[in-house]
Design an enzyme around this catalytic site. Structure first.
Site, PDB file in Angstrom:
ATOM      1  N   HIS A 348       0.805  -1.229   0.000  1.00  0.00           N
ATOM      2  CA  HIS A 348       0.000   0.000   0.000  1.00  0.00           C
ATOM      3  C   HIS A 348       0.833   1.270   0.000  1.00  0.00           C
ATOM      4  O   HIS A 348       0.273   2.367   0.139  1.00  0.00           O
ATOM      5  CB  HIS A 348      -0.914   0.064   1.222  1.00  0.00           C
ATOM      6  N   LYS A 527      -8.584  13.340   4.841  1.00  0.00           N
ATOM      7  CA  LYS A 527      -7.666  12.206   4.793  1.00  0.00           C
ATOM      8  C   LYS A 527      -6.661  12.398   5.921  1.00  0.00           C
ATOM      9  O   LYS A 527      -6.644  13.460   6.559  1.00  0.00           O
ATOM     10  CB  LYS A 527      -6.946  12.151   3.447  1.00  0.00           C
ATOM     11  N   ARG A 528      -5.818  11.397   6.191  1.00  0.00           N
ATOM     12  CA  ARG A 528      -4.770  11.593   7.180  1.00  0.00           C
ATOM     13  C   ARG A 528      -3.913  12.790   6.787  1.00  0.00           C
ATOM     14  O   ARG A 528      -3.759  13.089   5.597  1.00  0.00           O
ATOM     15  CB  ARG A 528      -3.905  10.323   7.291  1.00  0.00           C
ATOM     16  N   LYS A 533       0.478  14.356   1.185  1.00  0.00           N
ATOM     17  CA  LYS A 533      -0.908  14.646   0.786  1.00  0.00           C
ATOM     18  C   LYS A 533      -1.127  16.150   0.607  1.00  0.00           C
ATOM     19  O   LYS A 533      -2.137  16.579   0.072  1.00  0.00           O
ATOM     20  CB  LYS A 533      -1.885  14.069   1.814  1.00  0.00           C
ATOM     21  N   THR A 635      -8.869   6.108  -1.900  1.00  0.00           N
ATOM     22  CA  THR A 635     -10.205   5.522  -2.042  1.00  0.00           C
ATOM     23  C   THR A 635     -11.241   6.611  -1.794  1.00  0.00           C
ATOM     24  O   THR A 635     -12.341   6.567  -2.356  1.00  0.00           O
ATOM     25  CB  THR A 635     -10.421   4.369  -1.032  1.00  0.00           C
ATOM     26  N   LYS A 639     -14.917   7.783  -3.706  1.00  0.00           N
ATOM     27  CA  LYS A 639     -16.198   8.072  -3.035  1.00  0.00           C
ATOM     28  C   LYS A 639     -16.733   9.425  -3.479  1.00  0.00           C
ATOM     29  O   LYS A 639     -17.938   9.602  -3.694  1.00  0.00           O
ATOM     30  CB  LYS A 639     -16.010   8.050  -1.512  1.00  0.00           C
TER      31      LYS A 639
HETATM   32  C1  F58 Z   1      -3.180   3.697   2.158  1.00  0.00           C
HETATM   33  N1  F58 Z   1      -2.223   3.356   3.173  1.00  0.00           N
HETATM   34  C2  F58 Z   1      -2.565   4.440   0.996  1.00  0.00           C
HETATM   35  N2  F58 Z   1      -1.597   3.079   5.377  1.00  0.00           N
HETATM   36  O1  F58 Z   1      -1.873   5.590   1.464  1.00  0.00           O
HETATM   37  C3  F58 Z   1      -3.675   4.860   0.042  1.00  0.00           C
HETATM   38  O2  F58 Z   1      -3.152   5.480  -1.090  1.00  0.00           O
HETATM   39  C4  F58 Z   1      -4.465   3.620  -0.371  1.00  0.00           C
HETATM   40  O3  F58 Z   1      -5.600   3.985  -1.099  1.00  0.00           O
HETATM   41  C5  F58 Z   1      -4.916   2.831   0.846  1.00  0.00           C
HETATM   42  O4  F58 Z   1      -3.807   2.515   1.669  1.00  0.00           O
HETATM   43  C6  F58 Z   1      -5.593   1.536   0.467  1.00  0.00           C
HETATM   44  O5  F58 Z   1      -4.833   0.838  -0.453  1.00  0.00           O
HETATM   45  C7  F58 Z   1      -2.557   3.418   4.473  1.00  0.00           C
HETATM   46  O6  F58 Z   1      -3.689   3.738   4.813  1.00  0.00           O
HETATM   47  C8  F58 Z   1      -1.717   3.150   6.715  1.00  0.00           C
HETATM   48  O7  F58 Z   1      -2.686   3.628   7.268  1.00  0.00           O
HETATM   49  C9  F58 Z   1      -0.568   2.622   7.538  1.00  0.00           C
HETATM   50  C10 F58 Z   1      -1.091   1.738   8.638  1.00  0.00           C
HETATM   51  C11 F58 Z   1       0.034   1.254   9.525  1.00  0.00           C
HETATM   52  C12 F58 Z   1       0.866   2.359  10.050  1.00  0.00           C
HETATM   53  C13 F58 Z   1       1.372   3.263   8.949  1.00  0.00           C
HETATM   54  C14 F58 Z   1       0.220   3.770   8.069  1.00  0.00           C
END
Ligand code: F58
Length: 791
Positions: A348, A527-528, A533, A635, A639
């Site tokens: 990811h 988003k985060r 970003k 994602t 939406k």
């Molecule tokens: C996200 N990753 C990607 N990671 O940033 C986003 O582009 C993508 O659409 C999504 O995954 C689904 O494929 C993401 O959300 C985290 O939250 C990690 C979790 C563990 C700690 C570090 C961040």
């Protein structure tokens, strides 16, 4: 009949499950009673699904994920069972408002962001499709922290979703496994045996996940950590009360919180413990189920497909080899091959700092047998690919991405661009050796939650035109395309959006005491918070726009409300500075009597799934402005497009595919491409040059430096202005000018409401491909070799 039955069930549960007299029941009681009444309607299809899977000896899919960001479940279940009208009637009959009852449910925030939410959408799609599947994760006692703002700064407090009774989990104390840690590897009859010196129990809680129309239900099994020995009675009797409970507390720590801070050694150790804890428990459970049906472990890959959601469950590779070899006596190379044929890995992120590594020292200490198996897997890889460049252990670290790659049958990226970049960057060498291993599966979102439930106005409008088939066949939305030219339809579409905006404005007034003009453009970035970003690019543009409006307050400005939402990781100092800056800018702009009718900035705290469900249906502009090459997919972007917001975005992640599908004319593109980004970084003083070339950007930065947003304190946001004008790794300055240009193009386009609505309708009509049903079918065919079971 349905309504009568539901009413009886609600009353029965209120009385006998909750022990409440209706006369004294509170919203929480009604919500739980309704949840139990709905839950019991899931149980039969759930059992039927399980029986059909056993009966047909079907292959099962296991989705291992540290995170499942499911949010609320009651509305999902009510919608999928077609009980919305009945529930509404029943609740009104009891003098309750269904909306309030549904809103009483706490969000299950068992995830950070996109990765966790994707897992939740996948579970729902797997059930809708009728693919036999289990989600496996951790039942965190505290989900993602609650965010509040104090004087504009992010504050964190613990989340407590389990404080009130959870209606969905069935505790399964009988399904418990002992999970070991530490200890040593002994030899017995010439064979290695791991003898852990510590252990905890993993105890299961099952949540049924019902698909559309209740045809199929799968299980989300979350593990809770418990002590092996409840209590040290001897110590207690000696008066050592705290010490007596020590073992219990330390065992429970493992499932206490989602992603604890990993900046300390203790934090890192706990994270690896969590990863092994849930992975080992899940594999034990999977193998137990497999053994109950088949005698020969060689059959595993035919009957079981395991998906590793990122590297967090990567220890599944060595653990499965350990089970097959150490416990079942399979020859080691065959054990490696068998495990590899069973496991798959989704990547990811390409951000190097996010690719997990564990020190050899920690791994050897916590999981000594796994450390030797990782070395053995590395040798196996070396034998298979003698000219290999990649090693699984390097500079004293075990590299979990490489381990996952080597131990996977298929490795996938989450958008077309991301998958290509994986091949060219992080996994370049491994891809050269296994050219067929990497495949793409572009993310998707479940239409049940993100259109049908979240946006009833638009859903009803769509249903009036094309019926309900789109709900589990989202590409049917293409049938709306001709209606983009129908002025009556466009008006109805615009009215639905306008009503959503009015509802959101009312919510802002009620909960945050701010007045928003529902006729202004609603521009949303949720988003985060992360440098890549680029929320700071967005707020810089807002500052520059504010300055221009001030210069010319009688100009023909397009009124805008900029809405931000998102949390920063507690240890991510720069991201927290961005939050502080946005809130500080908002305070000044919103108080400006001259400009605030044209531009407002709002930032509701504690962005979560439920808030997303409110904001997305009301959004008109979707900010997807990451530095190209950094956002794996996104994602949220899907939406928004589905709900008729137009995107302003870079060619990054799934934006690329969104733009291709909705049409370049219906998307506001700006910024450098991924390869231009790489080139631009090589330009000496690229940020300074960009600022020198754009007086607007220079002036916006000067305004921050002058202390306009910090009570005259010119130093307060130095870390941001220095970054953006200095190193600027994420190229905020270099992309600013084009972002400004595209933003003004958006303003102009918005003034022509006919053509804007036409574009919005086309976004909805052409977003059908972004259903997570399509994504899951892709995984089933290309990765899992799994089929749907006819219900
Ligand atoms: C996200 N990753 C990607 N990671 O940033 C986003 O582009 C993508 O659409 C999504 O995954 C689904 O494929 C993401 O959300 C985290 O939250 C990690 C979790 C563990 C700690 C570090 C961040």
């Amino acid at each position: 009949m349905q309504t009568q039955d539901l009413r009886d069930a609600v009353l029965r549960h209120l009385t006998y499950s909750l022990g409440k007299d209706p006369a004294h029941a509170q919203t929480n009681d009604w919500r739980l009673a309704l949840s139990f009444a709905v839950r019991e309607r899931i149980v039969d299809p759930w059992f039927a699904s399980t029986r059909a899977t056993y009966g047909g000896k079907h292959k099962r899919v296991y989705y291992l994920s540290m995170e499942f960001l499911i949010g609320r479940l009651l509305e999902d279940a009510v919608v999928n069972l077609g009980l919305m009208d009945a529930a509404d009637e029943v609740m009104s009959g009891f003098g309750q408002n269904l909306h309030n009852v549904l809103s009483d449910e706490p969000d299950a925030a068992l995830g950070n962001g996109g990765l966790g939410r994707l897992a939740a959408c996948f579970l729902e799609s797997l059930s809708t499709i009728g693919c036999p599947a289990y989600g496996y994760g951790i039942r965190y006692e505290h989900g993602l922290f609650k965010q509040s703002f104090r004087d504009g700064r992010q504050m964190e407090s613990p989340e407590d979703w389990l404080l009130r009774r959870n209606a969905w989990g069935f505790p399964r104390p009988e399904a418990s496994f002992r999970i070991g840690f530490n200890g040593r590897v002994a030899e017995r009859d010439g064979k290695p045996v791991w003898e852990p010196s510590e252990a905890v129990l993993a105890s299961a809680h099952d949540t049924p996940i019902i698909g559309w129309q209740g045809r199929w239900a799968n299980t989300l099994r979350l593990w809770e950590a418990k002590p092996v020995d409840i209590f040290d009675l001897d110590r207690f009797n000696r008066g050592e009360f705290a010490a007596a409970a020590e073992a219990e507390a330390s065992a429970r720590t493992i499932s206490r919180v989602l992603y604890p801070d990993d900046t300390t050694y203790q934090g890192k150790r706990l994270r690896l413990q969590q990863e092994y804890f849930f992975t080992a428990a899940s594999l034990r459970d999977i193998v137990r189920r497999f053994d109950s049906e088949y005698d020969d472990p060689a059959w595993l890959p035919q009957k079981v497909a395991i998906q590793l959601n990122d590297t967090h469950p990567a220890i599944a590779g060595p653990e499965l080899v350990r089970i097959l070899h150490d416990e079942k006596g399979m020859e080691i190379d065959r054990a490696i091959e068998t495990a590899r044929a069973t496991l798959n890995y989704t990547n990811h992120t390409l951000l190097p700092e996010a690719l997990e590594k564990w020190s050899e020292e920690l791994m050897s200490d916590l999981l000594p047998r796994h450390m030797t198996l990782i070395q053995r897997i590395d040798e196996h890889h070396a034998q298979e690919k003698p000219n290999r460049k990649v090693r699984l252990i390097e500079n004293g670290d075990v590299k979990m991405g490489e381990l996952s790659f080597v131990m996977a049958n298929r490795v996938n990226g989450v958008s077309a661009l991301h998958t290509e970049l994986m091949k060219q960057t992080v996994f370049e060498d491994l891809h050269a050796q296994y050219p067929d291993k990497i495949v793409n599966q572009t993310n998707g979102v479940t239409p049940r939650r993100w259109l049908l439930s979240a946006n009833p106005r638009l859903s009803n409008l769509i249903a009036g035109e094309i019926g309900m088939d789109w709900v589990d066949d989202l590409e049917q939305l293409a049938r709306l395309e001709p209606l983009a030219e129908d002025s009556a339809f466009r008006k109805a579409y615009r009215d639905a959006k306008r009503a959503n905006k009015a509802e959101l404005s009312q919510w802002f007034r009620d909960t945050h005491d701010v007045a928003l003009d529902p006729d202004a453009m609603f521009d949303v970035q949720i988003k985060r918070i992360h440098e890549y970003k680029r929320q700071h690019l967005n707020i810089l543009e807002a500052i520059a726009l504010w300055q221009e409006i001030r210069d010319n307050p009688n100009g023909d400005w397009t009124p805008r409300v900029k809405i931000f939402g998102g949390k920063a990781a507690p240890g991510y100092v720069f991201a927290k500075e961005i939050i502080y800056l946005i809130n500080s800018v908002a305070k000044v702009l919103n108080a400006d009597p001259v400009t605030s009718k044209f531009l407002k900035v709002v930032y509701p705290p504690n962005y979560n799934v439920t808030l997303a469900e409110k904001l997305i249906p009301a959004a008109e502009l979707s900010q997807q402005i990451s530095t190209a090459g950094k956002e794996a997919s996104g994602t949220g972007n899907m939406k928004f497009a589905l709900n008729g917001a137009l995107t302003i975005g870079t060619l990054d992640g799934a934006n690329v595919e969104i733009r291709e599908l909705v049409g370049a004319d219906n998307f506001f593109l700006f910024g450098m491409t991924a390869s231009e980004v790489v080139e631009r970084r090589k330009v000496h003083e690229h940020a300074a040059k960009a600022i020198a070339a754009d007086p607007r950007l220079a002036r916006a930065l000067d305004e921050i430096r002058a202390g306009t947003f910090s009570d005259g304190d010119g130093e307060r946001f130095r870390s941001i202005t220095d970054n953006v004008s200095g190193h600027d790794y994420f190229l905020v300055s270099s992309d600013f000018t084009d972002f400004w240009r595209a933003s003004r193009e958006v303003d102009r386009a918005y003034r022509d409401s006919t053509s804007w609505t036409r574009m919005a309708v086309l976004n909805t009509a052409r977003s059908g491909w972004f259903s997570s049903d399509r994504t899951i079918r892709g995984y089933m065919g290309d990765i899992w070799g799994a089929s749907a079971v006819p219900a």
